[in-house]
Structure formats: C-alpha cells, structure tokens
Write a protein that holds these residues in place. Structure first.
Motif, PDB file in Angstrom:
ATOM      1  N   PHE A   1       1.638   1.301 -10.594  1.00  0.00           N
ATOM      2  CA  PHE A   1       0.345   1.197  -9.926  1.00  0.00           C
ATOM      3  C   PHE A   1      -0.292  -0.164 -10.192  1.00  0.00           C
TER       4      PHE A   1
ATOM      5  N   PHE B   1      -5.956   5.102   0.199  1.00  0.00           N
ATOM      6  CA  PHE B   1      -4.790   4.249   0.443  1.00  0.00           C
ATOM      7  C   PHE B   1      -4.213   4.464   1.840  1.00  0.00           C
TER       8      PHE B   1
ATOM      9  N   PHE C   1      -0.737  -3.184  -7.436  1.00  0.00           N
ATOM     10  CA  PHE C   1      -2.100  -3.628  -7.162  1.00  0.00           C
ATOM     11  C   PHE C   1      -2.228  -5.126  -7.401  1.00  0.00           C
TER      12      PHE C   1
ATOM     13  N   THR D   1       0.830  -1.206   0.000  1.00  0.00           N
ATOM     14  CA  THR D   1       0.000   0.000   0.000  1.00  0.00           C
ATOM     15  C   THR D   1       0.861   1.250   0.000  1.00  0.00           C
TER      16      THR D   1
ATOM     17  N   LEU E   1       1.785   1.879  -3.463  1.00  0.00           N
ATOM     18  CA  LEU E   1       0.684   2.478  -4.223  1.00  0.00           C
ATOM     19  C   LEU E   1       0.676   3.991  -4.080  1.00  0.00           C
TER      20      LEU E   1
ATOM     21  N   SER F   1       1.006   6.537  -7.135  1.00  0.00           N
ATOM     22  CA  SER F   1       0.011   7.587  -7.339  1.00  0.00           C
ATOM     23  C   SER F   1       0.674   8.957  -7.411  1.00  0.00           C
TER      24      SER F   1
END
Length: 467
Positions: free
Chosen positions: A331, A418, A335, A316, A319, A323
C-alpha cells in the motif's frame, strides 16, 4: 532595441522571447525572481497543508479527541478555501505586480500560523473554531496561482515547462517538508506538542516576505483587462486542461493531505508511524514535477500526460489489491509511486497551457492579425488559464478528501474511494487522447515540428515544446 528599464515600481519593455535580450539580461533577472518565488510558494504550501500534520496530534491526550470524519473535515477546509482563492490571487499579480503581491501574500501567512499556534493546544476547543482557523490556512494555497502566473511572465515559452515545473515543484515540497517537521517533533518531543510544528515556520514566513521585498521585481505585462478571465472561461481548452489538472494536482494535494489519516484508518498506524510514511510521497512527487515539465518540453505535454494517466490508473488498481490483501508495505509503496506520477503529470499538464495558446496565436497571425498583439494576448490568456486550472486542480484535492471521508465513514475502508479515482483517471486518458493526441484542426499538435515563425519575438507551438 528598446532598453530595459528597471524601477521598484515595474520593469518595462520585458521581452524574454528576444533571444539576445534573454541571454544578455533576461535570464539573470528571471532566475533571481524564480528562486525567491519558490521560497515564498514553498512556505505557502507548508502553511496550507499544516492541518494534515496537526490532525495527527489531535487525541484525547491533549483534550482534542475528534472523530476520523471530523479530522478529514479539518483537512478538507483549507483545501477548499485555497482552491477558491487561486483565481483572485492569479489576477492580483497583474493588478498589483509580482513583487508587491508576493510580499503581501507571504506576510499574510502569519495569520493562519499565529491562530493555529494559539488554539491548537487549548483543550476543549470546539470543532467549529478549528474549522475557522483551518480555513485561514487556505491563503497558502492561493500563493501557487500568483507565483506561477508571475513566473510565466518572466520566462520565454521555450523554457516555461522547466521553469513552471521547478517553481511548482519547489512549492509542492512544502507539503513534504512540514510533514517531515511533524515527524521530527513527534520523534523528539512526542505527539502532544503540535505547537512546535507551527513555531518553526514563524521566522521563515518573515524571512520570505523580507527577501521578496528586497530581491523581486514587478514586470509590466500590460493590463489584463476585465475581459481576460471571461475570454479564458469561454475557451474550451481552459476546461479540458483544468479537468486534466484536476486529476494530477488534485491527486497530489488530496493524497498529500489525507495520507496520514488513511494510514491511521486503514491500518491502525500510530501518529509516529503515519508521519514516518507520509512525507516521502509528497517529497518525491514534488521533485518529479520539474521532470514532468522537462519531459513535456522534450516529448510534448499531451504525450507525457496520456501515458502518465495510464500509469496512475494501473497504480490505483494495485492499491485495491493492497487493500484487499491488507498489505501495508504494498500500500505505501504504490501510494508513493502515485505521488511521483501525480508530480510528473502536474508538470506535463501545465505545459499544455502555453503550447495551446501559442498555437492559437499562430493561427491568428496566419489569418492576418498582428503578431505582437496575438502573442501578447496568448501570454495574458496563459496567465488567466493558469489561475483557473490551478483553482480547479485544488478542488480535486477537496474531492479526494471528501471521497475518503465518505468511504471510511460508511465502509471502514478506502476501496470505494479508490474505485472512483480509477474511473476518473480513465476519463482523463480518453480526454487527453481525443483532444490533444489526435490533434483536431483547431488544436496545435503538441510536439510537432513546424519551422515557421510568426513574427518577431513569437515562438511557434512546436518551438514551445522544445527545451
């Protein structure tokens, strides 16, 4: 030994913990029921998650130009209904029999499929109609609880991690498969024919119901009694495990339902691009679930779950980096890894359920209680907690989608969502370490070796962790 009696009403004298019975008869019956259970649950998951695919088709081109927040709401609705149905579906197996309920619940999938087929290409249909139709798809989410409760009755504790993982993983594959069907429809017929996706499932629903009627069995597990759910509800392990499952399955189903919309909102992906990326994560996450169960059989559910949540927290964090850098490649890659980790965690967390209650049965036998009754109670509680944890875990999917809806609605980015996921994974790491790895006096040490047997047919908590 009392012989096995089989009728279309119910199998009597089912004792999978008896190794001679298991090798001679039990494993063949159990595996046949497992295969048909997986088929039914797989199609149930596909129908439950079909709105995550259908929203990718909704555009002004077919007269359904809903806003992103409205599309997230269409995804949330079946998730919520499916979560609420899991408790009654779990109880229904004991009340009506595994075969009987599988036939009924499979046939019931025709309702959301036919309703969606009728409305999904009617231009100008208001949002509230689609919300009602999407709600009926929640029956597919209930299938998981009844299927898992049923399979837990068929297999001995020493094989439940693998069997439950295989059953759930095969069901979870339904999320990936319907997204793959959506991709094929968009690639071949374009993004204005959502009805093709639904039509592909109508014969499969009928096939699953017929095969369940012909090939599955009802097992006499004894009456659950009106107090079993109540007894499970006051056991603190029920809620601790449910919270952990909220983090694993909630992530899997929430990410699976929302990933396509996240890509459209975060990176402006087209329906074809979004569908091309979305199926891979759920596919790998579904395949990793049996592996999570197998690893838990070998190393202990608590240990695997602990390290898994640490890895999900690290993912996470990546991520957030992807982002911030607006990197689609990073990304999608991260994921996909999170999907795999959520699948592993699903298998390892569910393995904790039979281990904990087998340990409590051991303690009861040590205190002088009857071994047969103690372990029969443990199996009934295991089924009840499977239903409760399954319902709570599915609510995690609701929370994930609501977090994304709020995040993209107010900030235009998924970063606030997130951060909230990262905080929750930290809570799960702490809980797993404190409650199950430190092994308080009233909790079986998951994976510890203990040669003591607690009577005929009773597997100890340590034996329950071995493949």
């Amino acid at each position: 030994m009392t012989p096995l009696r089989v009728s279309r009403a119910r199998i009597e004298h089912w004792d999978p913990e008896d190794e001679a019975f298991w090798e001679r008869t039990g494993k063949h019956v159990a595996r046949r029921n497992l295969v048909l259970s997986i088929l039914s649950e797989h199609i149930g998951f596909s129908i439950w998650s079909m709105w995550s695919v259908l929203v990718l088709f909704m555009s002004p081109a077919i007269g359904l130009g809903f806003a992103p927040s409205e599309k997230f709401l269409l995804v949330v609705t079946p998730t919520l209904v499916g979560a609420l149905l899991r408790l009654p579906y779990s109880h229904a197996v004991t009340r009506f029999g595994g075969r009987n309920w599988t036939v009924f619940s499979s046939a019931l999938l025709l309702v959301p499929a036919l309703l969606a087929l009728y409305f999904v290409q009617r231009p100008g249909t208001p949002l509230w109609v689609f919300l009602v139709v999407a709600a009926t798809a929640g029956v597919g989410g209930g299938n998981f609880a009844s299927s898992t409760t049923n399979i837990a009755h068929f297999f001995p504790r020493r094989h439940q991690g693998w069997a439950l993982g295989l059953n759930a993983g095969g069901g979870n594959l339904g999320v990936a498969v319907i997204q793959l069907v959506g991709l094929l429809v968009i690639a071949t017929a374009g993004d204005t024919h959502p009805a093709h996706v639904i039509a592909a499932y109508l014969p499969l629903i009928a096939l699953a119901a017929v095969l369940a009627a012909l090939g599955m069995d009802n097992v006499d597990t004894g009456p659950a009694g009106p107090g079993v759910l109540r007894e499970a509800a006051v056991n603190r392990h029920t809620w601790w495990i449910s919270l952990l499952y909220l983090g694993t399955f909630g992530s899997f189903i929430g990410y699976g339902f929302a990933f396509g919309l996240v890509l459209q909102n975060q990176f402006g992906s087209t329906p074809l691009e979004a569908a091309g990326y979305t199926f891979l994560g759920p596919l790998l996450g579904s395949l990793s679930r049996p592996l999570g169960g197998r690893l838990a059989d070998r190393w202990g559910g608590a240990r695997v779950t602990f390290w898994n949540f640490l890895a999900m927290g690290a993912g996470t964090g990546l991520l957030l980096v992807a982002s911030a850098q607006d990197s689609l490649a990073l990304f999608v890659a991260v994921f996909t890894v999170l999907f795999v980790l959520s699948g592993l965690g699903n298998g390892s967390t569910y393995k904790l359920i039979p281990v904990v209650f087998a340990g409590q049965a051991e303690a009861a036998v040590t205190a002088g209680h009857d071994a047969t009754e103690a372990f029969a109670r443990a199996r009934r509680l295991t089924g009840a907690v499977i239903g409760i944890a399954g319902a709570v875990g599915a609510l995690g999917g609701v929370a994930v989608n609501l977090a994304f809806r709020a995040s993209y609605g107010s900030q235009g980015t998924g970063e606030p969502a997130f951060w909230s996921f990262l905080a929750f994974y930290a809570v799960c790491v702490t809980l797993t370490h404190t409650v199950y790895l430190r092994a308080p006096h009233d909790t079986p040490r998951d994976g510890a070796r203990n040669p003591r047997r607690a009577g005929r047919g009773a597997a100890t908590s340590s034996e329950a962790t071995r493949a």
